[in-house]
Design a protein around this motif. Structure first.
Motif, PDB file in Angstrom:
ATOM      1  N   THR C 267      60.143 -69.896  87.325  1.00 54.51           N
ATOM      2  CA  THR C 267      59.969 -68.541  86.801  1.00 54.51           C
ATOM      3  C   THR C 267      60.431 -68.474  85.341  1.00 54.51           C
ATOM      4  O   THR C 267      61.217 -69.311  84.896  1.00 54.51           O
ATOM      5  N   PRO C 268      59.967 -67.459  84.627  1.00 54.65           N
ATOM      6  CA  PRO C 268      60.437 -67.294  83.246  1.00 54.65           C
ATOM      7  C   PRO C 268      61.957 -67.122  83.169  1.00 54.65           C
ATOM      8  O   PRO C 268      62.597 -67.646  82.256  1.00 54.65           O
ATOM      9  N   HIS C 269      62.564 -66.423  84.154  1.00 55.08           N
ATOM     10  CA  HIS C 269      64.014 -66.214  84.042  1.00 55.08           C
ATOM     11  C   HIS C 269      64.809 -67.485  84.317  1.00 55.08           C
ATOM     12  O   HIS C 269      65.883 -67.669  83.761  1.00 55.08           O
ATOM     13  N   HIS C 270      64.276 -68.358  85.170  1.00 56.18           N
ATOM     14  CA  HIS C 270      65.047 -69.580  85.444  1.00 56.18           C
ATOM     15  C   HIS C 270      64.959 -70.619  84.334  1.00 56.18           C
ATOM     16  O   HIS C 270      65.765 -71.547  84.305  1.00 56.18           O
ATOM     17  N   ILE C 271      64.000 -70.471  83.421  1.00 53.37           N
ATOM     18  CA  ILE C 271      63.980 -71.413  82.300  1.00 53.37           C
ATOM     19  C   ILE C 271      64.693 -70.833  81.071  1.00 53.37           C
ATOM     20  O   ILE C 271      64.707 -71.453  80.008  1.00 53.37           O
ATOM     21  N   SER C 272      65.281 -69.640  81.222  1.00 57.56           N
ATOM     22  CA  SER C 272      65.841 -69.000  80.029  1.00 57.56           C
ATOM     23  C   SER C 272      67.267 -68.472  80.187  1.00 57.56           C
ATOM     24  O   SER C 272      68.030 -68.471  79.231  1.00 57.56           O
ATOM     25  N   LEU C 273      67.648 -68.025  81.375  1.00 57.03           N
ATOM     26  CA  LEU C 273      68.928 -67.331  81.530  1.00 57.03           C
ATOM     27  C   LEU C 273      69.840 -68.070  82.501  1.00 57.03           C
ATOM     28  O   LEU C 273      69.371 -68.655  83.463  1.00 57.03           O
ATOM     29  N   ASP C 274      71.155 -67.998  82.247  1.00 62.91           N
ATOM     30  CA  ASP C 274      72.073 -68.616  83.204  1.00 62.91           C
ATOM     31  C   ASP C 274      72.984 -67.560  83.841  1.00 62.91           C
ATOM     32  O   ASP C 274      72.912 -66.380  83.519  1.00 62.91           O
ATOM     33  N   HIS C 275      73.830 -68.024  84.757  1.00 64.49           N
ATOM     34  CA  HIS C 275      74.590 -67.094  85.604  1.00 64.49           C
ATOM     35  C   HIS C 275      75.610 -66.242  84.853  1.00 64.49           C
ATOM     36  O   HIS C 275      76.098 -65.262  85.373  1.00 64.49           O
ATOM     37  N   SER C 276      75.922 -66.626  83.616  1.00 63.41           N
ATOM     38  CA  SER C 276      76.891 -65.807  82.869  1.00 63.41           C
ATOM     39  C   SER C 276      76.330 -64.412  82.603  1.00 63.41           C
ATOM     40  O   SER C 276      77.082 -63.491  82.306  1.00 63.41           O
ATOM     41  N   ARG C 277      75.005 -64.260  82.724  1.00 61.16           N
ATOM     42  CA  ARG C 277      74.415 -62.927  82.527  1.00 61.16           C
ATOM     43  C   ARG C 277      74.896 -61.900  83.553  1.00 61.16           C
ATOM     44  O   ARG C 277      74.744 -60.706  83.343  1.00 61.16           O
TER      45      ARG C 277
END
Lengths: 315, 183, 436
Positions: C267-277
Motif C-alpha cells: 500500500t502507499p502508506h506502508h512504503i512511506s510511513l512508520d509506526h512513530s506516526r
C-alpha cells in the motif's frame, strides 16, 4: 509559572524543574493536613469535574479529597460503559463538558491517549488520572515524592519496578519521572509482561528478581492485574508469587535502608506477601497521604492561570 | 515590572524608633504581655514580628511567642497569581484558641491580605482577639479594616508602590516609595 | 479545431504529453489519438491526422488508467462510509479506471448475485470498471467454501476473506487448488490472530511507549509463510495483500526465486510511513496491517522497486469521521488511499530515487492488470481508451474538503504531496477533471 502547560497529561512532557516545583508545593499542602481545619478556601467557586470512565476507588477518592481540601465545587461523573460497548464518543462528552463551562477536568479512561484528546479539544485544564496503559502522572509524582522524602536527591538512586510493566501506566509514569530526576530504573517481571521495546527509554531490564533487587534503593511493586491475563502470560498466581513476589526472603536480601512501595490495591500474597505489606519496610500509607497533597498541588498550580503581574494589593 | 525608587520614607533608625513605639503601645493596650502572641504575615511581616518581639522583650523582660502566617491558599485573586508563587509556610507553634493575636504586616493597603490572614487564623482555632499592627499604612482600603498599631501613615497615590526592606531579605532596612517604571 | 472539456468529441487528440508505457516514460513529447472509445494511435512527435480536435497536454504525463487491486467500497451495508458510486468518483479522481473490490461488505459478497449487483452498480456509476472479488468462506466466517465457479462466471476476479485471515489452513489449501482451476488467484490477508491478539498498532518501541497493545511482525510473517507453502504444494496462484514486514518481503522474494506463482501488493502508506506516526494517538494512522518500523518501510519499498512486490494497491478503507474519532484502541482499522496514491508514490518513491516514474506507473497499471488478467493497464492501439493525464510536479496539500470519497480518513491529511491527476478518461470519456 511552575507548570508550563495548561494540562498534566504525563510525566513524559513535564521537566525535572516542573516536577520539583510541584513536589515543593505538595509538601506545603501536606502541612495543611495537620491543622484542625484541613481545607483552604483558594479554589472557592471553581468547578472541577471528575470523569472516571473506568472503575477506580483510590484515585477517585484521592482526587475528590484534594479538591474538597481546596474548596472547589466538585462533580463526579463516571460511566460504567465497558471498553467494548462504544456509546457516546469522547468528543460528544467533551463538547458537553465545554458547554457546562467547567474549570478543570480530571479524566480516567481505559483508552491510552484519551486525556491527550480531551486536552486538545477542551479549553479548561485537564489532569490525566490514568489513560489505558499509557500514563498515570499523579501516581508517578506521589511515588517520586515518597522516594524523595526518604532518599532526598534521587540522582544515582536505583529504583526497581516489578510486575506487569506491559499493562502498567504507573510504570511508564515512574520511568519518565525518575529518569528526569537522574534515578536509575530497572524493570523486572516475567518476559511476557516486560516489553523489550522499553529498553530504548534507557531502563535496565532484568528478568531475575534476585539480581534486579540486589542493590536497589527502592522496590516499586506493581499490582498484577489478574483480570487482564486471559491469554496466559503467567501460569498461576502461585508461580508468580514464587518467582516475582516480594516476600520476607526477598526483603532480607535488600540493602538495609531500601524500602518497598505499592500503588495499591494490593493482591496480598501474589505480588507482595502480607508480612511485607504490613511490615516495617513499606511506605504504602505515606504514598496515600502524598497522593492527596500532590493532587492538591497540581490542581492549585494549574488554576493559577494567568502569569500576569502580582497585584500591588498583595505586595 | 520595573520599580523606580522615588524617595526614602523611613531609614533604619526611623524604622527602629517606630517599632519601639509600637511595642510600647501594644504593651499598654494589652496591659502587659499575658496571653499575647505575635503572628507575622509571610514574608516581610515575619522579620517585623521578630523585631517587635525583641522590642517588647527589652521592656517586659520575657519572650512573646511568635508564629508565621502564609496566606497564599486564602487569597481572593487566584487567577492573577504571580509567575511563581512564593513558597513560604505557616508556622503555628502554639494553640491560637484563647490567645490575643497581634497580626504583623509591613504595609496596609487594600486590606485583602489582612482579610485572608484572618481566615487562616480562624482555621487554626478561636482566638480571644486579633489586633493588627502594620509598619506603614498607605490608605486606599477596599475592605472595612482598620489597624490598631501603625508605624507611619503615608498618603500615596494608587500608582505608587511602598517597599519595606528588611535585613533578612534586602541586606538593608528602610522604607521607600516608588512607581512602576515604563520599560 | 478546438477541443473543449465541456463536450468531449468521440474522436480527439491529446498532444504535447509524455507517454508512459511498459515501464518507461517517454523522453520526447508525443500524442494519443482516441476514436470511438478506443486508442486509434499514439506515438512521439506530432500526429499526421488532420481535422481532429486536440488538447495541448504540455507538461503532463499520459499513462494507462490506474488499476487498484484492493479497495473497500462498503456497499452494501455501510453506505455512510462509501458507495460504489462515491468510491468510483474517488477512483476517477485518483486516476484509476479499474478497481478490484473486496468482499467484506454487509452482507458479504459470497454469491454470484452479489457479484452481478456490484458490476451493475459500477456500470450505473460509469466512472470506472468494477472487478469484484468474492469471499472464500460464506459470510467471511472462515468455514466452508463459497461457489467459486458460479461467481467467476458472474465476473469475480479472485477470492479472499480480506479484513480477516483464513485461519483454517486446510480451507486455504482447498481454496487455492479450487480457484486455480478457474484461473483466478486467492488473495491472502496474512495475519495470525493468535499472535496478533487485540493489538491495535505495530508491536515495538512505540506501542510499548504509548501503552497500546502491539501486533508483532511475526503475526504477518508466519501467515505469509504458511500460505506460500500451501501455494507451493498446490502450484496455485497466491496473491499476498498489503505486505508490510521485511520478513514477508523476504519470504516472497525467496518463493519467487523458486518459481512459485506468488504475486504481492503493497500500500502507499506502508512504503512511506512508520509506526512513530501513532505517537499522538490519531486513528488516522490505525490500519491493519499496521505501520511498521523504518526498516520494514524500506524493505517494502525496495521490494516494490525490485519486483518482489508486483504492484501498489491502495487498501482504500473508508470510515466515517465519527468512527475515526473514537480512541485509538477502539477506532476501526483502515485509511483511504485512492485519491492520494499517485502523489504518495511520486513523493516517496520517485522523488526519493527508489524507483523511476515509468516503473511506478507500471506498478499502478500494467502489472496489477496483468497478474489479475484484467483487460486494462496498457496504452496501445486498439485498446480501450482508459488513460490518465497527470502533472508530476504539481504540489498540493491533502485537505479534508478535497475528497470525492464520502470519507476523509487519510493518513496524509495536511501533508504536501507532489504529483496530481489532471484528468482521467474511461473508454474515451472524461471521468475526472481537476478543477484548479
Amino acid at each position: 509559572m511552575i507548570l508550563k502547560n495548561k494540562d498534566v497529561l504525563g510525566l513524559e512532557e513535564i521537566s525535572a524543574e516542573e516536577i520539583l516545583g510541584v513536589l515543593e508545593m505538595a509538601s506545603r499542602f501536606r502541612a495543611v493536613f495537620d491543622r484542625p481545619v484541613r481545607s483552604v478556601p483558594i479554589m472557592r467557586g471553581r468547578t472541577v469535574v471528575n470523569f472516571f470512565h473506568e472503575p477506580s476507588t483510590r484515585t477517585r477518592i484521592s482526587f475528590e479529597l484534594a479538591e474538597k481540601r481546596l474548596s472547589a465545587d466538585i462533580i463526579n461523573f463516571s460511566s460504567a460503559t465497558s471498553s467494548f460497548t462504544k456509546g457516546e464518543t469522547l468528543r460528544d462528552t467533551a463538547e458537553n463538558l465545554a458547554a457546562m463551562k467547567i474549570d478543570m477536568l480530571i479524566i480516567r479512561h481505559n483508552s491510552a491517549g484519551a486525556a491527550q484528546y480531551l486536552a486538545k479539544v477542551l479549553e479548561c485544564s485537564v489532569i490525566n488520572a490514568g489513560d489505558g496503559a499509557h500514563e498515570h502522572p499523579t501516581q508517578g509524582l506521589l511515588d517520586i515524592m515518597t522516594m524523595r522524602q526518604r532518599l532526598g536527591d534521587l540522582r544515582g538512586k536505583k529504583v526497581t519496578i516489578i510486575g506487569d510493566i506491559s499493562h502498567s501506566r504507573v510504570a511508564r509514569s515512574n520511568i519518565w519521572g525518575l529518569h528526569k530526576l537522574g534515578a536509575e530504573v530497572t524493570l523486572c517481571g516475567p518476559p511476557t509482561m516486560v516489553p523489550g521495546g522499553l529498553a530504548r527509554l534507557g531502563v535496565n531490564i532484568e528478568y531475575d528478581l534476585k539480581k534486579a533487587v540486589a542493590d536497589a534503593d527502592v522496590l516499586n511493586v506493581l499490582r498484577i492485574q489478574l483480570e487482564r491475563h486471559s491469554s496466559a502470560s503467567f501460569p498461576s498466581n502461585r508461580e508468580y508469587h514464587r518467582m516475582y513476589g516480594i516476600t520476607e526472603d526477598v526483603v532480607r536480601t535488600l540493602k538495609p535502608e531500601a524500602f518497598v512501595m505499592h500503588p495499591g490495591p494490593m493482591n496480598r500474597d501474589v505480588e507482595i506477601s502480607s508480612t511485607v505489606a504490613d511490615g516495617p519496610r513499606q511506605v504504602i500509607l505515606d504514598q496515600v497521604a502524598n497522593g492527596v497533597a500532590v493532587r492538591m498541588a497540581l490542581i492549585y498550580l494549574l488554576s493559577g492561570g494567568d502569569p500576569g503581574a502580582l497585584s500591588p494589593a498583595q505586595e | 515590572m520595573k520599580f523606580a525608587e522615588k524617595a526614602v520614607i523611613m531609614n533604619a533608625s526611623e524604622m527602629n524608633r517606630a517599632i519601639k513605639r509600637m511595642a510600647h503601645e501594644i504593651i499598654e493596650a494589652n496591659k502587659g504581655i499575658d496571653n499575647l502572641v505575635l503572628l507575622g504575615v509571610q514574608r516581610r511581616g515575619v522579620p517585623l514580628a521578630r523585631m517587635l518581639g525583641e522590642a517588647i522583650k527589652a521592656v517586659e523582660g520575657s519572650e512573646v511567642p511568635q508564629g508565621a502566617l502564609d496566606i497564599t491558599f486564602y487569597r481572593d485573586d487566584l487567577s492573577t497569581l504571580g509567575p511563581t508563587p512564593q513558597v513560604a509556610s505557616t508556622e503555628m507553634p502554639f494553640d491560637v484558641t484563647g490567645k490575643i493575636i497581634i497580626l504583623v504586616d509591613d504595609v496596609l493597603y487594600t486590606g485583602r491580605t489582612v482579610r485572608a490572614a484572618l481566615d487562616v487564623i480562624m482555621d487554626w482555632g478561636r482566638p480571644e482577639a486579633i489586633r493588627l499592627s502594620v509598619l506603614v499604612d498607605r490608605g486606599h482600603r477596599e475592605l472595612p479594616i482598620r489597624p490598631d498599631f501603625v508605624g507611619k501613615n503615608v498618603p500615596t497615590s494608587q500608582r505608587e508602590i511602598i517597599k519595606v526592606k528588611v535585613l533578612e531579605f534586602d541586606d538593608k532596612a528602610e522604607v521607600v516609595v516608588g512607581e512602576v517604571a515604563a520599560e | 479545431m478546438e477541443w473543449s472539456w465541456q463536450r468531449i468529441p468521440s474522436e480527439f487528440l491529446v498532444t504535447g504529453v509524455k507517454l508512459c508505457r511498459r515501464g518507461k516514460l517517454g523522453k520526447r513529447k508525443g500524442f494519443l489519438h482516441v476514436r470511438k472509445g478506443r486508442i486509434e494511435g499514439l506515438g512521439v512527435g506530432i500526429p499526421k491526422v488532420e481535422g481532429v480536435p486536440a488538447l495541448d497536454g504540455e507538461g503532463l504525463i499520459c499513462a494507462p488508467g490506474f488499476v487498484d487491486l484492493h479497495a473497500h467500497f462498503r456497499e452494501p451495508g455501510h453506505e455512510e462510509k462509501e458507495t460504489i458510486a462515491s468510491g468510483c468518483k474517488a477512483a476517477a479522481k485518483g486516476g484509476y479506471t479499474s478497481v478490484v473490490t473486496m468482499p467484506n461488505t454487509d452482507p458479504a459478497i459470497d454469491n454470484s448475485g452479489m457479484i452481478r449487483y456490484l458490476i451493475d452498480r459500477g456500470r450505473e456509476a460509469g466512472l470506472c470498471r468494477i472487478h469484484p472479488t468474492g469471499s472464500v468462506s460464506p459470510g467471511l466466517k472462515g468455514q466452508g467454501m463459497t461457489e467459486f465457479g458460479d461467481m467467476v462466471n458472474a465476473g469475480a476476479v479472485g477470492f479472499t476473506d480480506d479484513g480477516m485471515p483464513v485461519e483454517n489452513g486446510g480451507l486455504m489449501s482447498n481454496a487455492l487448488k479450487y480457484a486455480d482451476v478457474l484461473g483466478v488467484p486467492i488473495i491472502t490477508h496474512a495475519e495470525d490472530k493468535s499472535i496478533v491478539g487485540k493489538g491495535c498498532m505495530h508491536g515495538g518501541y512505540w506501542s510499548a511507549r504509548l501503552g497500546l497493545v502491539g501486533m508483532a511482525r511475526a503475526g504477518e510473517d508466519v501467515a505469509v509463510f504458511r500460505d506460500v507453502e500451501l501455494a507451493r504444494s498446490s502450484g496455485a496462484h497466491l496473491h499476498v495483500a498489503h505486505v508490510s514486514t521485511k520478513g514477508a518481503v523476504e519470504i516472497i522474494r525467496r518463493a519467487k526465486a523458486e518459481g512459485l506463482r506468488i504475486t504481492a501488493e503493497a500500500t502507499p502508506h506502508h512504503i512511506s510511513l512508520d509506526h512513530s506516526r501513532c505517537r499522538d494517538y490519531s486513528p488516522l494512522f490505525k490500519m491493519n496491517p499496521p505501520l511498521r518500523e523504518a526498516d520494514d518501510v524500506n524493505a517494502v519499498a525496495e521490494g516494490l522497486a525490485d519486483g518482489t512486490i508486483d504492484c501498489l494497491a491502495t487498501d482504500h478503507a473508508p470510515h466515517t469521521d465519527t468512527e475515526k474519532e473514537y480512541q485509538f484502541d477502539q477506532a476501526p482499522f483502515g485509511v483511504t488511499g485512492l485519491e492520494t496514491a499517485l502523489g504518495v508514490g511520486i513523493t516517496y518513491l520517485v522523488n526519493t530515487g527508489i524507483m523511476d516514474m515509468g516503473k511506478l506507473i507500471q506498478c499502478m497499471s500494467e502489472t496489477p492488470a496483468r497478474i489479475f488478467n484484467l483487460p486494462a493497464g496498457r496504452l496501445e492501439e486498439g485498446a480501450e481508451a482508459d488513460f490518465v493525464l497527470f502533472d508530476p510536479e504539481r504540489q498540493w496539500v491533502v485537505a479534508k474538503d478535497d475528497f470525492q470519497s464520502l470519507s476523509h480518513n487519510s493518513s496524509f491529511l495536511g501533508e504536501t504531496l507532489t504529483g496530481r491527476v489532471t484528468a482521467t478518461f474511461l473508454g474515451g470519456r472524461l471521468t475526472w477533471r481537476d478543477q484548479d
